[in-house]
Design a protein around this motif. Structure first.
Motif, PDB file in Angstrom:
ATOM      1  N   MET A   1       0.831  -1.190   0.000  1.00 38.73           N
ATOM      2  CA  MET A   1       0.000   0.000   0.000  1.00 38.73           C
ATOM      3  C   MET A   1       0.875   1.253   0.000  1.00 38.73           C
ATOM      4  N   ILE A   2       0.294   2.351  -0.486  1.00 42.14           N
ATOM      5  CA  ILE A   2       0.948   3.656  -0.386  1.00 42.14           C
ATOM      6  C   ILE A   2       0.152   4.468   0.622  1.00 42.14           C
ATOM      7  N   SER A   3       0.694   4.628   1.806  1.00 39.96           N
ATOM      8  CA  SER A   3      -0.023   5.235   2.921  1.00 39.96           C
ATOM      9  C   SER A   3       0.067   6.745   2.961  1.00 39.96           C
ATOM     10  N   ALA A   4       1.040   7.341   2.269  1.00 39.15           N
ATOM     11  CA  ALA A   4       1.203   8.794   2.288  1.00 39.15           C
ATOM     12  C   ALA A   4       1.951   9.235   1.035  1.00 39.15           C
ATOM     13  N   LEU A   5       1.710  10.486   0.626  1.00 40.11           N
ATOM     14  CA  LEU A   5       2.435  11.053  -0.507  1.00 40.11           C
ATOM     15  C   LEU A   5       2.587  12.548  -0.322  1.00 40.11           C
ATOM     16  N   LEU A 100       5.668   3.712   0.464  1.00 31.98           N
ATOM     17  CA  LEU A 100       5.171   2.425  -0.023  1.00 31.98           C
ATOM     18  C   LEU A 100       5.572   1.294   0.918  1.00 31.98           C
ATOM     19  N   THR A 101       4.623   0.404   1.197  1.00 31.80           N
ATOM     20  CA  THR A 101       4.920  -0.816   1.956  1.00 31.80           C
ATOM     21  C   THR A 101       4.441  -2.004   1.142  1.00 31.80           C
ATOM     22  N   GLU A 102       5.368  -2.920   0.863  1.00 28.35           N
ATOM     23  CA  GLU A 102       5.075  -4.082   0.031  1.00 28.35           C
ATOM     24  C   GLU A 102       5.847  -5.273   0.567  1.00 28.35           C
ATOM     25  N   SER A 418      -3.307   7.972  -3.794  1.00 25.60           N
ATOM     26  CA  SER A 418      -2.764   6.637  -3.546  1.00 25.60           C
ATOM     27  C   SER A 418      -3.606   5.945  -2.494  1.00 25.60           C
ATOM     28  N   GLY A 419      -3.381   4.618  -2.358  1.00 26.00           N
ATOM     29  CA  GLY A 419      -4.185   3.892  -1.394  1.00 26.00           C
ATOM     30  C   GLY A 419      -3.735   2.484  -1.129  1.00 26.00           C
ATOM     31  N   SER A 420      -4.712   1.627  -0.827  1.00 29.27           N
ATOM     32  CA  SER A 420      -4.426   0.295  -0.298  1.00 29.27           C
ATOM     33  C   SER A 420      -3.821  -0.653  -1.321  1.00 29.27           C
ATOM     34  N   LYS A 421      -3.975  -0.392  -2.613  1.00 25.50           N
ATOM     35  CA  LYS A 421      -3.452  -1.295  -3.638  1.00 25.50           C
ATOM     36  C   LYS A 421      -1.999  -1.005  -4.016  1.00 25.50           C
TER      37      LYS A 421
END
Length: 474
Positions: A1-5, A100-102, A418-421
């Motif tokens: 997910m991308i939690s912040a930008l 990003l967290t993956e 951005s979001g959960s995907k």
């Protein structure tokens, strides 16, 4: 997910002298043929081999690989030259930084957005690994960090109780240039495998004792950075000394959002899961809010209206809530004598939490909200009212965690979300067309320029990774 930008305006991302050449040279890896050749050194079938012979063979092999590596590095092929050109920041490049967290690995990913004749083009520029899951980002041009030889900085709040500040222009930084918090905090502090929680410190200690949920850089005094934490406190940091200079502990639950006033450098807005919004004035010595009032749900976001809208707008702020509603308030109507503030308007904006919102500094009244229900909405909130202009029930990013308009005047119609995907998307707000002109007359002239080609472009341009780039539905 991308939690912040967060956006970096054009011209603020600049490569340091010889940085790209050094990065390219240190990134080269010897070809497999060289490694194979080195491992295929002459082997004597004799059963009697001296130690000197073995060492001599190994040394010769290493020398052969090193020479081949050096020659290969000096003669870059066309593909390497193209890669080198891509690494160069241009003055016309706008940059979006994403948290990003993956696969349980967190990183900062830097995307370059180019303005081309066919519309904006996004590509990943570089990334760096973070210590923990990123929860909030804030960018600033910080002259007070000259001792770090850095002008463009991005602050990262995460699950661990510290704030890491990175050089937003560097392409080969492995460590932050500054840390606000306990520097001895382990990078494994947020590891899910930990069975014992870190013991919380008292609220009046020097640092946060829990996750950093929100960040806001002071627009007038960029040496000051505000942070809201899951330890229920707000802190003001002097980034030139990496020290916490003020502490507010009036909230009873997590501080989800903080925002410095655009012009009044002493006013700081905050919203908390204790269902209250507060306004603090740094000129007051007491670590208590100047004003505070209750709302009817957990606060997701608080943000001041841009002063460019009108003089009155500079006193107003937006509050979005976990129950899907949002409201506009006036700080002049807040009172320190009671726990109430009447909204100028309220609206049932989404079916789930209004987790993201952004206001255009270029077009008066233009507001965009994003929600955990995966919808994105464009609003007209001029003249103490709010009207829905356009809704996208699905954008391709999943549950929306972050949205922000580009800060450059020439490309202020670009909206990043951005979001959960784990996907970054870019929306050209002008693609809304006639409905936009009806509500925002200032857009008319811009809409008329290149409108024919814009009609054939997708509204959303999305990027997943280096290998995959695609567009979502209109």
């Amino acid at each position: 997910m991308i939690s912040a930008l967060v956006w970096v305006p054009r011209g603020y991302s600049k490569n340091k002298q010889d940085e790209v050449d050094e990065f390219m040279s240190t990134s080269c890896i010897p070809d497999e043929s060289f490694m194979q050749e080195s491992s295929d050194g002459s082997s004597d079938s004799s059963s009697s081999v001296s130690v000197d012979d073995i060492l001599a063979s190994d040394l010769a092999s290493l020398t052969h690989v090193d020479d081949a590596f050096s020659n290969d590095r000096d003669a870059l092929d066309p593909q390497d030259e193209e890669e080198k050109e891509d690494l160069q920041y241009r003055d016309t490049d706008a940059v979006v930084i994403c948290g990003l967290t993956e696969d349980e690995v967190s990183s900062l990913v830097f995307y370059v957005v180019e303005d081309t004749e066919d519309g904006p083009h996004i590509y990943p520029h570089h990334d760096l690994v973070l210590s923990s899951f990123p929860l909030s980002l804030a960018w600033s041009q910080v002259s007070s960090l000259d001792r770090y030889n850095c002008q463009s900085c991005v602050a990262v709040g995460s699950l661990i109780p510290q704030i890491e500040i990175y050089d937003a222009s560097a392409i080969d930084e492995l460590e932050p240039i500054a840390i606000l918090g306990e520097t001895r905090v382990s990078k494994l502090a947020s590891d899910k495998k930990r069975t014992r929680r870190r013991q919380k410190k008292a609220a009046d200690s020097e640092y946060h004792s829990d996750s950093v949920l929100s960040l806001s850089w002071n627009r007038n005094e960029p040496r000051y950075l505000a942070s809201g934490s899951a330890d229920c406190t707000i802190r003001c940091w002097d980034v030139s000394t990496c020290k916490s200079v003020r502490l507010w502990s009036h909230h009873e639950k997590e501080v989800q959002s903080v925002d410095w006033h655009e012009r009044e450098s002493t006013l700081l807005l905050s919203g908390s899961f204790d269902q209250t919004v507060s306004l603090v004035d740094t000129r007051v010595d007491q670590n208590t809010p100047s004003c505070r009032f209750s709302v009817h749900s957990d606060v997701e976001r608080v943000c001041w209206l841009p002063s460019s809208w009108t003089c009155d707008a500079s006193f107003q702020f937006l509050v979005t809530l976990e129950n899907g509603t949002m409201g506009l308030f006036d700080s002049r109507r807040m009172s320190s004598d009671n726990n109430n503030c009447v909204a100028l308007w309220t609206c049932n904006a989404h079916e789930k939490a209004v987790s993201a919102c952004t206001l255009s500094t270029e077009y008066k009244g233009m507001l965009v909200t994003g929600s955990l229900d995966e919808s994105l909405k464009l609003w007209d909130c001029k003249e103490e009212r709010v009207t829905l202009v356009r809704e996208w029930k699905s954008t391709g990013v999943g549950a929306i965690f972050a949205t922000q308009f580009c800060q450059d005047k020439e490309t202020s119609n670009w909206l990043a979300l951005s979001g959960s995907k784990g996907k970054l998307e870019l929306l050209d707000i002008f693609s809304v067309g006639d409905a936009l002109a009806q509500h925002f007359p200032a857009c008319v002239s811009s809409l008329q320029v290149g409108c024919a080609s814009r009609n054939h472009r997708p509204s959303f341009i999305g990027v997943y990774s280096d290998e995959e780039s695609l567009s979502s539905l209109e």
